[in-house]
Structure formats: C-alpha cells, structure tokens
Design an enzyme around this catalytic site. Sequence first.
Site, PDB file in Angstrom:
ATOM      1  N   GLY A  93      28.693  48.391  37.316  1.00 45.61           N
ATOM      2  CA  GLY A  93      28.917  49.630  36.581  1.00 45.61           C
ATOM      3  C   GLY A  93      27.809  49.989  35.616  1.00 45.61           C
ATOM      4  N   HIS A 100      20.981  46.168  27.972  1.00 39.45           N
ATOM      5  CA  HIS A 100      21.825  46.209  26.772  1.00 39.45           C
ATOM      6  C   HIS A 100      22.961  45.211  26.904  1.00 39.45           C
ATOM      7  CE1 HIS A 100      23.220  49.255  29.661  1.00 39.45           C
ATOM      8  NE2 HIS A 100      24.446  48.984  29.269  1.00 39.45           N
TER       9      HIS A 100
HETATM   10  P1  5GP Z   1      26.531  50.396  31.107  1.00 39.81           P
HETATM   11  O1  5GP Z   1      27.653  50.930  31.952  1.00 39.81           O
HETATM   12  O2  5GP Z   1      25.178  50.909  31.559  1.00 39.81           O
HETATM   13  O3  5GP Z   1      26.568  48.906  30.967  1.00 39.81           O
HETATM   14  O4  5GP Z   1      26.823  50.931  29.657  1.00 39.81           O
HETATM   15  C1  5GP Z   1      26.172  52.020  29.071  1.00 39.81           C
HETATM   16  C2  5GP Z   1      26.892  52.348  27.794  1.00 39.81           C
HETATM   17  O5  5GP Z   1      26.110  53.247  27.054  1.00 39.81           O
HETATM   18  C3  5GP Z   1      28.275  53.010  28.011  1.00 39.81           C
HETATM   19  O6  5GP Z   1      29.281  52.230  27.383  1.00 39.81           O
HETATM   20  C4  5GP Z   1      28.090  54.384  27.357  1.00 39.81           C
HETATM   21  O7  5GP Z   1      29.261  54.821  26.691  1.00 39.81           O
HETATM   22  C5  5GP Z   1      26.946  54.166  26.406  1.00 39.81           C
HETATM   23  N1  5GP Z   1      26.130  55.342  26.153  1.00 39.81           N
HETATM   24  C6  5GP Z   1      25.617  56.201  27.078  1.00 39.81           C
HETATM   25  N2  5GP Z   1      24.881  57.159  26.486  1.00 39.81           N
HETATM   26  C7  5GP Z   1      24.931  56.903  25.151  1.00 39.81           C
HETATM   27  C8  5GP Z   1      24.360  57.569  24.016  1.00 39.81           C
HETATM   28  O8  5GP Z   1      23.654  58.571  24.104  1.00 39.81           O
HETATM   29  N3  5GP Z   1      24.625  57.000  22.796  1.00 39.81           N
HETATM   30  C9  5GP Z   1      25.386  55.885  22.656  1.00 39.81           C
HETATM   31  N4  5GP Z   1      25.582  55.431  21.419  1.00 39.81           N
HETATM   32  N5  5GP Z   1      25.936  55.247  23.714  1.00 39.81           N
HETATM   33  C10 5GP Z   1      25.713  55.748  24.939  1.00 39.81           C
END
Ligand code: 5GP
Length: 116
Positions: A93, A100
Amino acid sequence: MSDCIFCKIIEGELPSKKVYEDSEILAFHDIQPAAPIHVLIIPKKHIASLAVAGAEDWNIIGQMQRAASQIARELEVVESGYRVITNIGANAGQIVHHLHYHLMAGARLSPLGVHN
Ligand code: 5GP
Ligand code: ZN
C-alpha cells in the site's frame, strides 16, 4: 525530486505539522491519521523505499529508528505501546515513494495482515 510530496514538505513548499527535525530527518503528523497518534518519519535525502536503500543509507535509516524512539518518548506512548512500520510497493500500500516510517499509537491497533 521535484514531483515528490515529501521533498516539497522538506523544502517548506508544502506545510506540515512538525514533531521532530534534525539535519538528516524530519517527522510530522500524517495528514490522514489512521490512529490517534500517526507520525511520519522521513529522511531528508530522497530514497524511494527501504528496498532501494544502499549501503550509504544505513546510517540514516538507523537515525530514523533512533528518532522514532525519541518521538515515542516525547509523545509519552512508550508504556502504552506503539507501532513503527514502512510500506514497500503496491501490495504493502505504499503511495508516497519517499521512504517513511509510520509511528502509530494512542489506541489498540488492528493486527497487521491481509486486507479482507
Ligand atoms: P504510504 O501508504 O505511502 O506508506 O503512506 C503515505 C502516508 O502519507 C499516508 O498515510 C498519507 O496519509 C500521508 N500523506 C500523503 N500526503 C501527505 C501530505 O501532503 N502531508 C502529510 N502530512 N501526510 C501525507
Ligand atoms: Zn522525496
């Protein structure tokens, strides 16, 4: 990376609610929290995911984990417990392709596993 959301947050081109920063790492609240406390911990260097991190990145990755421990202490969730995870690729996902760690806490978290 000019089209990377997290690089833009690092550069200050997009806002974020910061919880931790040093010369190599930034941590800020997730915009769409999936738990009462949901912090993202990122390296200032653009690395797409843990899968493509190289030998030169292991120190930064260690620093991210050190930062996670420190943030958990500062947010007072060590005793109640917390989760630190990183998603790699589509099946996990991953939507933002800048490495991160998610630090999640503040409630009993659902078990990890396959989506129903
Ligand atoms: P992934 O699914 O890639 O592991 O998680 C990405 C995370 O980044 C998600 O939980 C999403 O809510 C967060 N996210 C996406 N865009 C932004 C943003 O512009 N600012 C912040 N603070 N979080 C973000
Ligand atoms: Zn980036």
